[in-house]
Write a protein that holds these residues in place. Structure first.
Motif, mmCIF file in Angstrom:
data_model
loop_
_atom_site.group_PDB
_atom_site.id
_atom_site.type_symbol
_atom_site.label_atom_id
_atom_site.label_comp_id
_atom_site.label_asym_id
_atom_site.label_seq_id
_atom_site.Cartn_x
_atom_site.Cartn_y
_atom_site.Cartn_z
ATOM 1 N N SER A 131 -4.709 -5.945 -4.639
ATOM 2 C CA SER A 131 -3.866 -6.965 -3.986
ATOM 3 C C SER A 131 -2.816 -6.251 -3.148
ATOM 4 O O SER A 131 -2.623 -5.033 -3.284
ATOM 5 N N GLY A 132 -2.127 -7.019 -2.335
ATOM 6 C CA GLY A 132 -1.026 -6.451 -1.557
ATOM 7 C C GLY A 132 0.110 -6.017 -2.476
ATOM 8 O O GLY A 132 0.773 -5.010 -2.227
ATOM 9 N N THR A 133 0.317 -6.781 -3.526
ATOM 10 C CA THR A 133 1.370 -6.449 -4.491
ATOM 11 C C THR A 133 1.079 -5.094 -5.128
ATOM 12 O O THR A 133 1.958 -4.235 -5.226
ATOM 13 N N SER A 167 11.979 -11.967 2.415
ATOM 14 C CA SER A 167 10.560 -11.620 2.379
ATOM 15 C C SER A 167 9.934 -12.329 1.197
ATOM 16 O O SER A 167 10.610 -13.053 0.457
ATOM 17 N N PHE A 168 8.627 -12.089 1.016
ATOM 18 C CA PHE A 168 7.972 -12.553 -0.193
ATOM 19 C C PHE A 168 8.468 -11.701 -1.360
ATOM 20 O O PHE A 168 8.802 -10.525 -1.189
ATOM 21 N N ALA A 207 7.184 -10.054 -3.704
ATOM 22 C CA ALA A 207 6.545 -8.776 -4.040
ATOM 23 C C ALA A 207 7.202 -7.582 -3.343
ATOM 24 O O ALA A 207 7.131 -6.463 -3.852
ATOM 25 N N VAL A 255 9.864 -4.606 5.936
ATOM 26 C CA VAL A 255 8.753 -5.571 5.953
ATOM 27 C C VAL A 255 8.501 -5.964 7.407
ATOM 28 O O VAL A 255 9.460 -6.213 8.148
ATOM 29 N N ASP A 278 5.938 -2.520 4.322
ATOM 30 C CA ASP A 278 5.250 -3.694 3.795
ATOM 31 C C ASP A 278 4.584 -4.356 4.999
ATOM 32 O O ASP A 278 5.206 -5.107 5.749
ATOM 33 N N SER A 297 -1.927 -6.693 2.630
ATOM 34 C CA SER A 297 -2.493 -7.731 1.764
ATOM 35 C C SER A 297 -3.644 -8.399 2.506
ATOM 36 O O SER A 297 -3.537 -8.653 3.710
ATOM 37 N N LYS A 307 -4.107 -14.464 5.037
ATOM 38 C CA LYS A 307 -3.616 -13.419 5.943
ATOM 39 C C LYS A 307 -4.505 -13.299 7.186
ATOM 40 O O LYS A 307 -5.642 -13.759 7.195
ATOM 41 N N ALA A 358 -7.022 -9.018 -2.603
ATOM 42 C CA ALA A 358 -7.361 -7.645 -2.214
ATOM 43 C C ALA A 358 -6.199 -7.085 -1.404
ATOM 44 O O ALA A 358 -5.402 -7.838 -0.828
#
Ligand SMILES: Cc1ncc(COP(=O)(O)O)c(C=O)c1O
Length: 377
Positions: free
Chosen positions: A55-57, A81-82, A84, A131, A157, A181, A186, A194
């Motif tokens: 994942s992006g995280t 931001s998000f 994560a 980011v 990011d 991500s 996306k 992923a």
């Protein structure tokens, strides 16, 4: 807001064959499908290494850990931001330190970053985590200069920014390492979770490869404590197909963004930024940057009213993000109070993301613009 089926339908057969091939070869984790995707990704981004992960995280954590970030250190990032972007710093064992954003781009403000680094809270900072919000790269001329002055690592990011560029360099190749991500919404998307890290550093790539598989360099010999953050074969196979189309999709997003600008101009409701007065402020592409328009985010003082007005007309919109990270319940322990980052706080009250995706039609955009003009009149 987003119609993913319009992208899927023309690719249906190609994707089924790719998924079928994974079933035939039983390469479910990493293996040939992921290796092929990684190779194609390095070529497309112009970087030396790419590693598919879960994942992006996880990619953010992996990039930080592989770049040497750990306990006793702090990492400077953005409050807008998000979640994560900041939780990954904690997951790496470090402390997040935040600086305010530039109100015209929503990305980290280099002056604010320097002010924090010059203050007592900046003393432990060992890395910057800018980011590329909404698909536009953070000012990497400034970030690279600051990183050099203060001897910091830079981890991008790039979750929202596949294909974005800063001064001709693709996001993913700007910092020491970067995280992407491929969450289904996306610009470049998988069929599930992923992510990927990219880097030009042999050392970071080697360490990330081990950390991705529980710190193993030799099977069942663990040199350090890593985690399981591997990419699935199915996701690798699907992403390899979509990689062939992503430049065209990003071009289409850029055309949609340009069309919004001319439709809003024709409706006479756009104001000069960065702050809205009675109308709306449109997003813009910074000179020297290539924006890939993951989101098209306007600002308005009457954001919540406008969102309800659009919803009543079945027009989707979204708020990225309604609560800045320093005001999130889970991050209150960082000790930042209301007013700590006025630009991020104001943005959280005013931003509204409008529908944008490569297949969005002009008549649909006109409907959005007409509704907003009606609301403002
Ligand atoms: C800016 C940003 N960082 C990190 C992430 C985390 O990515 P993922 O959802 O793949 O874990 C996302 C996406 O949700 C994101 O938008």
């Amino acid at each position: 807001m987003l119609d993913l089926k319009r992208q899927y339908q023309p690719l249906h057969q190609e994707l089924l064959e790719a998924v079928g091939h994974v079933l035939e070869t039983q390469q479910f984790i990493l293996g040939e499908p992921v290796a092929a995707f990684e190779k194609a990704a390095t070529r497309q981004l112009g970087v030396a290494h790419a590693l598919g992960c879960s994942s992006g995280t996880d990619a953010l954590w992996l990039a930080l850990a592989a770049a040497g970030v750990g306990p006793g250190q702090a990492v400077l990032s953005t409050p807008f931001s998000f979640f994560a972007s900041v939780s990954s710093i904690l997951r790496a064992g470090a402390v997040p330190v935040l600086a305010d954003i530039d109100p015209s781009t929503f990305n980290l403000d280099p002056d604010a970053v320097e002010a924090v680094l010059d203050s007592p809270s900046g003393a432990a900072v060992r890395a910057l985590l800018p980011v590329h919000l909404y698909g536009q790269a953070a000012d990497f001329t400034a970030m690279a200069r600051i990183a050099k002055t203060f001897s910091l690592k830079t981890v991008e990011d790039a979750a929202q920014a596949w294909g974005a560029e800063w001064k001709g360099v693709k996001a993913g190749g700007l910092g020491d390492a970067a995280a992407f991500s491929f969450y289904p919404t996306k610009n470049l998307s998988a069929a599930g979770d992923a992510g990927m890290i990219s880097t030009n550093s042999e050392e970071i790539a080697e360490r990330a490869r081990a950390l991705r598989q529980h710190g193993m360099r030799r099977r069942y010999y663990h040199d350090e404590v890593g985690w399981n953050t591997r990419m699935d074969g199915f996701q690798g196979a699907i992403l390899s197909i979509k990689l062939k189309y992503i430049d065209g999709w990003n071009d289409a997003r850029r055309a949609v963004a340009a069309r919004y600008r001319s439709l809003f101009a024709a409706a006479g409701v756009a104001e000069a930024g960065p702050y809205p007065a009675k109308g709306i402020v449109l997003p813009h592409e910074v000179k020297g940057s290539k924006h890939v328009w993951h989101q098209y985010v306007i600002r308005t003082q009457r954001r919540d009213e406008l969102r309800a007005f659009l919803a009543a007309r079945k027009i989707g919109s979204e708020i990225y993000y309604p609560v800045p990270l320093h005001r999130q319940e889970a991050l209150k322990f960082l000790g930042y109070t209301e007013g700590a980052f006025p630009e991020a706080e104001r943005a959280a009250r005013e931003v509204l993301a409008l529908p944008i995706f490569p297949e969005l039609r002009e008549d649909e955009q006109q409907t959005v613009v007409t509704a907003i003009a009606e609301f403002l009149s």
